[in-house]
Design a protein around this motif. Structure first.
Motif, PDB file in Angstrom:
ATOM      1  N   MET A   1       0.815  -1.185   0.000  1.00  0.00           N
ATOM      2  CA  MET A   1       0.000   0.000   0.000  1.00  0.00           C
ATOM      3  C   MET A   1       0.863   1.254   0.000  1.00  0.00           C
ATOM      4  O   MET A   1       0.407   2.281  -0.449  1.00  0.00           O
ATOM      5  N   ASP A   2       2.059   1.164   0.518  1.00  0.00           N
ATOM      6  CA  ASP A   2       2.933   2.327   0.543  1.00  0.00           C
ATOM      7  C   ASP A   2       3.393   2.727  -0.846  1.00  0.00           C
ATOM      8  O   ASP A   2       3.815   3.859  -1.069  1.00  0.00           O
ATOM      9  N   SER A   3       3.340   1.794  -1.798  1.00  0.00           N
ATOM     10  CA  SER A   3       3.827   2.101  -3.138  1.00  0.00           C
ATOM     11  C   SER A   3       2.798   2.871  -3.969  1.00  0.00           C
ATOM     12  O   SER A   3       3.130   3.390  -5.026  1.00  0.00           O
ATOM     13  N   ILE A   4       1.572   2.956  -3.509  1.00  0.00           N
ATOM     14  CA  ILE A   4       0.530   3.677  -4.255  1.00  0.00           C
ATOM     15  C   ILE A   4       0.591   5.148  -3.860  1.00  0.00           C
ATOM     16  O   ILE A   4       0.568   5.488  -2.673  1.00  0.00           O
ATOM     17  N   ASP A   5       0.642   6.016  -4.861  1.00  0.00           N
ATOM     18  CA  ASP A   5       0.720   7.451  -4.608  1.00  0.00           C
ATOM     19  C   ASP A   5      -0.590   7.977  -4.023  1.00  0.00           C
ATOM     20  O   ASP A   5      -1.668   7.410  -4.248  1.00  0.00           O
ATOM     21  N   ALA A   6      -0.490   9.083  -3.318  1.00  0.00           N
ATOM     22  CA  ALA A   6      -1.653   9.688  -2.662  1.00  0.00           C
ATOM     23  C   ALA A   6      -2.713  10.112  -3.677  1.00  0.00           C
ATOM     24  O   ALA A   6      -3.913   9.986  -3.419  1.00  0.00           O
ATOM     25  N   TRP A   7      -2.288  10.589  -4.851  1.00  0.00           N
ATOM     26  CA  TRP A   7      -3.270  11.055  -5.844  1.00  0.00           C
ATOM     27  C   TRP A   7      -4.157   9.913  -6.312  1.00  0.00           C
ATOM     28  O   TRP A   7      -5.325  10.116  -6.639  1.00  0.00           O
ATOM     29  N   VAL A   8      -3.633   8.688  -6.321  1.00  0.00           N
ATOM     30  CA  VAL A   8      -4.435   7.532  -6.719  1.00  0.00           C
ATOM     31  C   VAL A   8      -5.528   7.287  -5.680  1.00  0.00           C
ATOM     32  O   VAL A   8      -6.685   6.994  -6.026  1.00  0.00           O
ATOM     33  N   TRP A   9      -5.177   7.422  -4.402  1.00  0.00           N
ATOM     34  CA  TRP A   9      -6.183   7.239  -3.350  1.00  0.00           C
ATOM     35  C   TRP A   9      -7.282   8.294  -3.452  1.00  0.00           C
ATOM     36  O   TRP A   9      -8.462   7.989  -3.240  1.00  0.00           O
ATOM     37  N   TRP A  10      -6.900   9.520  -3.775  1.00  0.00           N
ATOM     38  CA  TRP A  10      -7.907  10.572  -3.963  1.00  0.00           C
ATOM     39  C   TRP A  10      -8.829  10.214  -5.129  1.00  0.00           C
ATOM     40  O   TRP A  10     -10.050  10.417  -5.051  1.00  0.00           O
ATOM     41  N   LEU A  11      -8.270   9.690  -6.217  1.00  0.00           N
ATOM     42  CA  LEU A  11      -9.110   9.304  -7.360  1.00  0.00           C
ATOM     43  C   LEU A  11     -10.014   8.120  -7.019  1.00  0.00           C
ATOM     44  O   LEU A  11     -11.158   8.056  -7.468  1.00  0.00           O
ATOM     45  N   VAL A  12      -9.521   7.182  -6.223  1.00  0.00           N
ATOM     46  CA  VAL A  12     -10.358   6.066  -5.769  1.00  0.00           C
ATOM     47  C   VAL A  12     -11.516   6.607  -4.923  1.00  0.00           C
ATOM     48  O   VAL A  12     -12.674   6.190  -5.074  1.00  0.00           O
ATOM     49  N   GLY A  13     -11.199   7.554  -4.045  1.00  0.00           N
ATOM     50  CA  GLY A  13     -12.257   8.183  -3.240  1.00  0.00           C
ATOM     51  C   GLY A  13     -13.257   8.923  -4.108  1.00  0.00           C
ATOM     52  O   GLY A  13     -14.476   8.857  -3.872  1.00  0.00           O
ATOM     53  N   ALA A  14     -12.777   9.629  -5.127  1.00  0.00           N
ATOM     54  CA  ALA A  14     -13.674  10.351  -6.035  1.00  0.00           C
ATOM     55  C   ALA A  14     -14.577   9.374  -6.790  1.00  0.00           C
ATOM     56  O   ALA A  14     -15.775   9.615  -6.957  1.00  0.00           O
ATOM     57  N   ALA A  15     -13.997   8.257  -7.223  1.00  0.00           N
ATOM     58  CA  ALA A  15     -14.798   7.248  -7.926  1.00  0.00           C
ATOM     59  C   ALA A  15     -15.852   6.648  -6.990  1.00  0.00           C
ATOM     60  O   ALA A  15     -17.009   6.442  -7.390  1.00  0.00           O
ATOM     61  N   GLY A  16     -15.459   6.381  -5.749  1.00  0.00           N
ATOM     62  CA  GLY A  16     -16.428   5.855  -4.770  1.00  0.00           C
ATOM     63  C   GLY A  16     -17.565   6.840  -4.525  1.00  0.00           C
ATOM     64  O   GLY A  16     -18.736   6.452  -4.447  1.00  0.00           O
ATOM     65  N   LEU A  17     -17.226   8.117  -4.423  1.00  0.00           N
ATOM     66  CA  LEU A  17     -18.273   9.141  -4.248  1.00  0.00           C
ATOM     67  C   LEU A  17     -19.144   9.251  -5.497  1.00  0.00           C
ATOM     68  O   LEU A  17     -20.349   9.477  -5.402  1.00  0.00           O
TER      69      LEU A  17
END
Length: 143
Positions: free
Chosen positions: A1-17
């Motif tokens: 999980m540390d290898s995934i950049d923060a911007w990817v997590w934001w996009l995952v959150g945006a997709a979930g929303l």
């Protein structure tokens, strides 16, 4: 999980929303999704976590504060063009058969309609112009 950049997590959150927006039809979730995309852009440009959260909160709050009142105002307005029987209310008609409280016939918008007088004591004679105040079923209420 540390290898995934923060911007990817934001996009995952945006997709979930975005998915939640489609499922619930709550426009606020779409505004939060746009805020999450703004957080992803901030992360992609190298902003730290605190800045990402601040940008997310600021964009989301600004969208909700600006877009929601505009949408509510548009939702509460009546359509400018009436259709169906609503378009006939307030129109002028011509009496074809004597109209009183028991009934009669008028010509309204090029069609023959059954009609009755709004005022039970009033009667309208053939050829007289009248105003339609309401439509009840297939009967025009005139005055």
């Amino acid at each position: 999980m540390d290898s995934i950049d923060a911007w990817v997590w934001w996009l995952v959150g945006a997709a979930g929303l975005g998915v939640a927006l489609v499922v619930t039809a709550m426009p606020e979730l779409g505004m939060l999704a746009v805020g999450a995309v703004a957080g992803a852009v901030t992360a992609g440009l190298g902003g730290d976590v605190v800045l990402q959260v601040v940008v997310f909160a600021a964009v989301s709050t600004a969208l909700i504060a600006v877009v929601r009142p505009i949408a509510a105002r548009h939702r509460s307005q009546r359509p400018q063009h009436s259709t169906g029987i609503d378009a006939l209310k307030g129109k002028h008609a011509v009496v074809l058969e004597r109209v009183d409280s028991r009934g009669g016939r008028i010509k309204l918008a090029g069609e023959v309609w059954s009609a009755r007088a709004l005022d039970a004591a009033q009667a309208y004679e053939v050829g007289q112009e009248v105003d339609v105040v309401d439509i009840e079923g297939a009967t025009a209420i005139i005055m």
